[in-house]
Design a protein around this motif. Structure first.
Motif, short mmCIF file in Angstrom:
data_model
loop_
_atom_site.label_atom_id
_atom_site.label_comp_id
_atom_site.label_asym_id
_atom_site.label_seq_id
_atom_site.Cartn_x
_atom_site.Cartn_y
_atom_site.Cartn_z
N ILE A 6 24.26 29.39 -33.25
CA ILE A 6 23.38 28.78 -32.24
C ILE A 6 22.50 27.75 -32.92
O ILE A 6 21.87 28.04 -33.95
N GLY A 9 16.46 25.78 -30.32
CA GLY A 9 16.05 25.12 -29.08
C GLY A 9 15.40 23.77 -29.36
O GLY A 9 15.05 23.45 -30.50
N GLN A 40 15.47 27.12 -23.09
CA GLN A 40 16.84 27.13 -23.62
C GLN A 40 17.08 28.41 -24.43
O GLN A 40 18.14 29.04 -24.30
N SER A 41 16.09 28.80 -25.23
CA SER A 41 16.21 30.01 -26.06
C SER A 41 16.33 31.26 -25.19
O SER A 41 17.11 32.17 -25.49
N THR A 72 13.14 30.28 -31.97
CA THR A 72 14.35 30.53 -31.19
C THR A 72 14.82 31.97 -31.43
O THR A 72 15.15 32.69 -30.48
N CYS A 158 20.44 24.98 -28.50
CA CYS A 158 20.79 26.30 -27.96
C CYS A 158 22.21 26.37 -27.42
O CYS A 158 22.52 27.19 -26.55
#
Length: 197
Positions: A6, A9, A40-41, A72, A158
């Motif tokens: 990932i 963010g 987003q996270s 994040t 993300c």
């Protein structure tokens, strides 16, 4: 087992500039997540909770020590509460000195060898790794077995990239565990106006 990569963010620095080289150069900026980066996270954390429902015990969330990655990780941790969060300096953004990109990538690859070894030794448990775009480039190349290839990916903030362990047949006819790329830069958990780079 799944490995989830990932990208952190959206940070204040991501929002402030869209210059293509911005994420490559470590300017010493350790910016915080924006409100959108926090959202987003949360969205990727909810998605990870859903994806790991059959195996809720994600043991570790590995992340860069930079603030945006740690923030994040801690938001995602709310959705994976049994996991522990560990920071690794090897996951820190790649630093380019004197414009020498190849030397920076080579150095990052050497630094990331320990993380890649850990990933490969822990196929039996799901892993989450939160890092920066260029670090993810090097991780992708190493995990795909093409460390010197010129394939580069653009990762959204993300975004979710998933590797799965598959039972593979080797050329000698024996089985072994191998990685397959299940998803790349997946942003379906984000609304269109939440997708940033």
């Amino acid at each position: 087992m799944s490995l989830f990569l990932i990208r952190h963010g959206q940070s204040a620095a991501n929002r402030a500039t869209h210059a293509d080289e911005r994420n490559l150069v470590d300017t010493g900026d350790d910016s915080h997540l924006t409100r959108l980066g926090e959202l987003q996270s949360k969205r990727v954390g909810q998605t990870l909770a859903r994806l790991t429902k059959n195996n809720p015990d994600v043991p570790t969330i590995h992340c860069s020590p930079l603030v945006r990655a740690e923030q994040t990780a801690h938001v995602i941790h709310q959705y994976l509460p049994h996991a522990r969060v560990e920071t690794h300096t090897a996951l820190r953004e790649i630093e380019v000195r004197d414009g020498d990109v190849s030397a920076a990538v080579k150095s990052a690859r050497a630094d990331l060898n320990g993380i890649v070894s850990h990933i490969k030794q822990n196929f039996q448990e799901p892993l989450v790794c939160i890092a920066h775009e260029w670090v993810m480039q090097v991780l992708m190349q190493s995990l795909l077995g093409c460390p010197k290839c010129d394939i580069w990916f653009r990762f959204a903030n993300c975004s979710l990239t998933e590797f799965e362990v598959d039972r593979c047949i080797r050329s000698d006819g024996r089985f072994h565990d191998g990685l397959s790329l299940a998803s790349l830069n997946d942003v379906t958990h984000l609304d269109n106006d939440q997708i940033t780079f």
